[in-house]
Design a protein around this motif. Structure first.
Motif, PDB file in Angstrom:
ATOM      1  N   TYR A 412       0.812  -1.227   0.000  1.00  0.00           N
ATOM      2  CA  TYR A 412       0.000   0.000   0.000  1.00  0.00           C
ATOM      3  C   TYR A 412       0.842   1.272   0.000  1.00  0.00           C
ATOM      4  O   TYR A 412       0.525   2.249   0.659  1.00  0.00           O
ATOM      5  N   GLY A 413       1.916   1.210  -0.765  1.00  0.00           N
ATOM      6  CA  GLY A 413       2.677   2.418  -1.031  1.00  0.00           C
ATOM      7  C   GLY A 413       4.071   2.465  -0.453  1.00  0.00           C
ATOM      8  O   GLY A 413       4.944   3.174  -0.974  1.00  0.00           O
ATOM      9  N   VAL A 414       4.314   1.736   0.626  1.00  0.00           N
ATOM     10  CA  VAL A 414       5.622   1.754   1.283  1.00  0.00           C
ATOM     11  C   VAL A 414       5.977   0.334   1.700  1.00  0.00           C
ATOM     12  O   VAL A 414       5.159  -0.343   2.330  1.00  0.00           O
ATOM     13  N   GLU A 415       7.162  -0.120   1.344  1.00  0.00           N
ATOM     14  CA  GLU A 415       7.592  -1.470   1.749  1.00  0.00           C
ATOM     15  C   GLU A 415       8.069  -1.426   3.194  1.00  0.00           C
ATOM     16  O   GLU A 415       9.114  -0.842   3.504  1.00  0.00           O
ATOM     17  N   GLY A 416       7.295  -2.003   4.101  1.00  0.00           N
ATOM     18  CA  GLY A 416       7.676  -2.049   5.504  1.00  0.00           C
ATOM     19  C   GLY A 416       7.048  -0.948   6.337  1.00  0.00           C
ATOM     20  O   GLY A 416       6.020  -0.369   5.978  1.00  0.00           O
ATOM     21  N   GLU A 417       7.671  -0.658   7.451  1.00  0.00           N
ATOM     22  CA  GLU A 417       7.128   0.305   8.398  1.00  0.00           C
ATOM     23  C   GLU A 417       7.144   1.716   7.813  1.00  0.00           C
ATOM     24  O   GLU A 417       7.995   2.059   6.985  1.00  0.00           O
ATOM     25  N   THR A 418       6.188   2.511   8.272  1.00  0.00           N
ATOM     26  CA  THR A 418       6.053   3.866   7.739  1.00  0.00           C
ATOM     27  C   THR A 418       5.431   4.773   8.789  1.00  0.00           C
ATOM     28  O   THR A 418       4.730   4.309   9.694  1.00  0.00           O
ATOM     29  N   ASN A 419       5.669   6.063   8.649  1.00  0.00           N
ATOM     30  CA  ASN A 419       5.033   7.063   9.498  1.00  0.00           C
ATOM     31  C   ASN A 419       3.876   7.760   8.780  1.00  0.00           C
ATOM     32  O   ASN A 419       3.263   8.673   9.334  1.00  0.00           O
ATOM     33  N   SER A 420       3.602   7.321   7.566  1.00  0.00           N
ATOM     34  CA  SER A 420       2.518   7.921   6.790  1.00  0.00           C
ATOM     35  C   SER A 420       1.170   7.542   7.390  1.00  0.00           C
ATOM     36  O   SER A 420       0.817   6.356   7.465  1.00  0.00           O
ATOM     37  N   PHE A 453      -2.927  -7.266  17.606  1.00  0.00           N
ATOM     38  CA  PHE A 453      -2.093  -6.191  18.140  1.00  0.00           C
ATOM     39  C   PHE A 453      -1.050  -5.721  17.126  1.00  0.00           C
ATOM     40  O   PHE A 453      -0.041  -5.125  17.486  1.00  0.00           O
ATOM     41  N   GLY A 454      -1.276  -5.990  15.852  1.00  0.00           N
ATOM     42  CA  GLY A 454      -0.370  -5.489  14.820  1.00  0.00           C
ATOM     43  C   GLY A 454       1.009  -6.103  14.843  1.00  0.00           C
ATOM     44  O   GLY A 454       1.988  -5.450  14.439  1.00  0.00           O
ATOM     45  N   ASN A 455       1.139  -7.365  15.277  1.00  0.00           N
ATOM     46  CA  ASN A 455       2.453  -8.005  15.342  1.00  0.00           C
ATOM     47  C   ASN A 455       3.097  -8.072  13.956  1.00  0.00           C
ATOM     48  O   ASN A 455       2.455  -8.435  12.975  1.00  0.00           O
ATOM     49  N   THR A 456       4.368  -7.730  13.894  1.00  0.00           N
ATOM     50  CA  THR A 456       5.109  -7.786  12.634  1.00  0.00           C
ATOM     51  C   THR A 456       6.315  -8.701  12.760  1.00  0.00           C
ATOM     52  O   THR A 456       6.879  -8.856  13.852  1.00  0.00           O
ATOM     53  N   GLN A 457       6.675  -9.324  11.643  1.00  0.00           N
ATOM     54  CA  GLN A 457       7.926 -10.078  11.547  1.00  0.00           C
ATOM     55  C   GLN A 457       8.865  -9.397  10.555  1.00  0.00           C
ATOM     56  O   GLN A 457       9.771 -10.025  10.024  1.00  0.00           O
ATOM     57  N   PHE A 458       8.594  -8.116  10.298  1.00  0.00           N
ATOM     58  CA  PHE A 458       9.451  -7.282   9.449  1.00  0.00           C
ATOM     59  C   PHE A 458       9.631  -7.879   8.060  1.00  0.00           C
ATOM     60  O   PHE A 458      10.702  -7.800   7.466  1.00  0.00           O
ATOM     61  N   GLY A 459       8.561  -8.495   7.560  1.00  0.00           N
ATOM     62  CA  GLY A 459       8.589  -9.055   6.215  1.00  0.00           C
ATOM     63  C   GLY A 459       9.128 -10.463   6.123  1.00  0.00           C
ATOM     64  O   GLY A 459       9.211 -11.023   5.027  1.00  0.00           O
ATOM     65  N   ASN A 460       9.489 -11.076   7.233  1.00  0.00           N
ATOM     66  CA  ASN A 460       9.945 -12.473   7.230  1.00  0.00           C
ATOM     67  C   ASN A 460       8.709 -13.370   7.259  1.00  0.00           C
ATOM     68  O   ASN A 460       7.908 -13.302   8.191  1.00  0.00           O
ATOM     69  N   ASN A 461       8.545 -14.189   6.246  1.00  0.00           N
ATOM     70  CA  ASN A 461       7.355 -15.047   6.207  1.00  0.00           C
ATOM     71  C   ASN A 461       7.672 -16.506   6.529  1.00  0.00           C
ATOM     72  O   ASN A 461       6.897 -17.408   6.223  1.00  0.00           O
TER      73      ASN A 461
END
Length: 631
Positions: A412-420, A453-461
């Motif tokens: 959705y416009g940015v690969e990974g974390e964003t402040n947008s 809770f928005g858990n992320t693995q920073f793109g590791n699948n």
């Protein structure tokens, strides 16, 4: 020392596999698969020094089984190995394993990571514990890794991270969310330290020593294990059997059931697989199992009388097995990614089919069940599905070749974390919509740990080896994710309040009770008419509440509007049943919630934001409103 160098060896009884204590005797029964001599090695539990190496006579064997009985004053003070063909190994039926009391203890290298079989006591006060045995249609599953679920929780003290004590402290939070079926990744003993052999065996005519070096950590536990022994590092190091039973008793006391995942390699004995299921159910009160592996004895498991009330989950059951199931002892469940992909493809505009999605939303069978989910450990977390267009598995050490290649994700416009803020709002919308679809589907909804809770693995699948913040569940402290968790709790409460959303029998899409509405109907830009074609990206699903509560024709109707277009979509609403009106409950676009509902000023149409899900209720109108309407 147990034997004090004097002992009496007699033939065993072949009553059960493993080590069985009867008074001052221990009966060891094991599979030998050889006509050569086999041996039993005994060790002192405190010093790990070997007490004896006992040769087992061939006369003590029947077929491929050997059984030997030893007299011992202190049977619980010994450890043991079997030796066959000169190779020592732990007992596959051992109920305890000693040597891995501390997670990822690399100091074990000085004794070659050796572990021992132990003999455990069975006495435990269950205090009348019984399974809640929740009705299938009421089940809501939450899936987790015991270590990963607690390691990333900064609110937990260090001594409670990575073990059952931390989980116990979070148990009430899970119940408050609305889940009542907990599925754990492997809890049995497995080797978490991954090894590789380096060095040449023979070079220049000289034999060189191979070195067994650790190179990573197996966080998930999908490897050969000791299938009758709780993992000591998860359950307090000492007395893991007692602590695991305490955890299960606590889960049951909260009105929740507990499922264990078991991974088996293709060469695992079918008898051992069946025996392990019966053992965990009978000895540990485990309510069910998710079976993972190839060449599983699914027919034997499905037909085993002792397991008739035990829930069995698997990604596949042959049709001849499913066709034999019946409502009385319904206990088989398909748990695979069949629901996940139609949802993701529609949400992220990857050639999704509204037909496939509609079929997944209503799929159900009277004799067996389905589990529906939008994310699992095998792939992106739910937040990452809408944050990454590509996998980022380089830290796994396999040059990003591992993991799923077909994720149907979008950043959705940015690969990974964003402040947008705009990008984050779009991602949150899709997370809420995905969870709404899961919760509102027929079958058993499953939530992967951390996804609310928005858990992320920073793109590791494929974070199987990431025993760090990548693989752990990170409970975001951001307000938007606390709000997300509360929103999911509202969705689950709504599902519970409306039985029509969770029938055990399949929808017939007909008015077979002459109520004026069919049990389920589809709607689109025009009421009662919707073209189910691949170019369509929206659908309205109308559930007649009276079919969910027989005898209650006044039950509320539920209308769910799914819009997978980028742009807004206007649905023409069917006329509400007599004396009723359409009330707005929520939209995943803004995550508001109206418990009593807000009467729509326009009863003929509803605009739904792009990518959103809107829920309406067909409720009885207040008397004064009905009078005005009639006039």
């Amino acid at each position: 020392m147990c034997f004090d160098m004097t002992y009496k060896v007699t033939p065993g009884s072949f009553d059960s596999m493993g080590a069985l204590v009867k008074g001052k005797k221990i009966c060891f029964t094991y599979e030998c698969n050889t006509r050569e001599s086999t041996y039993l090695h005994l060790y002192d539990i405190h010093t790990k020094k070997r007490i004896e190496r006992i040769e087992i006579p061939q006369s003590y064997c029947k077929g491929r089984l050997c059984s030997v009985s030893l007299e011992c004053d202190q049977p619980y003070d010994i450890l043991y190995h079997y030796e066959i063909h000169g190779k020592k190994f732990t007992d596959p039926y051992a109920t305890g394993i000693v040597g891995r009391e501390k997670w990822n203890d690399t100091s074990r290298a000085h004794h070659s990571y050796k572990v021992y079989s132990s003999i455990t006591k069975k006495n435990f006060n269950w205090r009348g514990d019984r399974s809640p045995r929740i009705q299938d249609q009421d089940l809501v599953m939450y899936r987790l890794n015991l270590r990963g679920f607690t390691m990333g929780d900064k609110a937990l003290p260090e001594e409670k991270k990575g073990n059952y004590r931390g989980f116990m402290q979070r148990l009430e939070r899970l119940r408050g969310l609305g889940v009542n079926l907990l599925e754990f990744q492997p809890l049995y003993e497995f080797e978490e330290i991954l090894h590789k052999i380096v060095g040449q065996t023979i070079a220049n005519g000289l034999r060189r020593e191979n070195k067994d070096l650790p190179y990573g950590v197996n966080l998930w536990g999908y490897s050969k294990g000791s299938y009758f022994a709780p993992k000591a590092s998860y359950f307090g190091g000492t007395d893991p059997q007692v602590h695991m039973k305490e955890m299960i008793r606590a889960i049951h006391s909260k009105g929740m059931e507990m499922i264990m995942e078991l991974w088996f390699s293709p060469d695992t004995s079918h008898n051992l697989i069946l025996d392990s299921l019966k053992f965990w159910h009978e000895e540990y009160h485990v309510d069910g199992f998710r079976l993972i592996g190839q060449d599983l004895p699914l027919k034997r498991i499905a037909e085993e009388a002792v397991l008739a009330d035990v829930r069995i989950f698997c990604d596949y059951f042959p049709e001849d097995i499913l066709s034999r199931e019946n409502k009385t002892f319904r206990h088989l469940y398909l748990q695979n990614d069949a629901f996940l992909y139609p949802l993701r493809k529609l949400q992220n505009h990857k050639d999704g089919s509204i037909i496939e999605f509609a079929n997944m939303m209503k799929r159900q069978n009277s004799s067996y069940g389905f589990v529906n989910f939008a994310a699992s450990s095998d792939g992106f977390t739910l937040a990452d599905v809408y944050s990454y267009s590509e996998k980022h598995n380089y830290e796994n050490g396999e040059e990003n070749r591992d993991g799923q290649n077909y994720n149907f994700s979008h950043n959705y416009g940015v690969e990974g974390e964003t402040n947008s803020r705009n990008v984050m709002n779009e991602r949150l919308l899709h997370i809420r919509s995905a969870l709404a679809a899961v919760v509102l589907s027929q079958g058993i909804p499953m939530i992967q740990a951390g996804d609310t809770f928005g858990n992320t693995q920073f793109g590791n699948n494929n974070s199987y080896c990431q025993d760090n913040e990548t693989g752990w569940v990170l409970l975001s402290r951001k307000r938007v994710y606390r709000d997300l968790n509360r929103y999911v709790a509202k969705l689950l409460a709504f599902r519970k309040e409306h039985p029509i959303l969770r029938l055990q029998d399949p929808m017939q899409m007909a008015d077979y009770r002459h109520i004026s509405y069919p049990d389920l109907s589809y709607h689109g830009r025009e009421p009662w008419t919707v073209w189910l074609s691949d170019d369509r990206k929206s659908i309205g699903m109308l559930y007649c509440g009276a079919y969910g509560e027989p005898g209650r024709k006044d039950a509320d109707d539920v209308m769910v509007l799914y819009n997978f277009y980028f742009e807004d979509e206007t649905f023409q609403l069917p006329k509400a049943r007599k004396g009723r009106g359409w009330y707005y409950i929520t939209s995943t676009q803004n995550a508001d919630w109206n418990d009593e509902g807000e009467l729509l000023s326009d009863q003929s149409s509803m605009n739904v934001h792009g990518g959103a899900v809107t829920i309406l209720l067909g409720k009885k109108l207040p008397e004064e409103v009905r009078k005005v309407k009639d006039e």
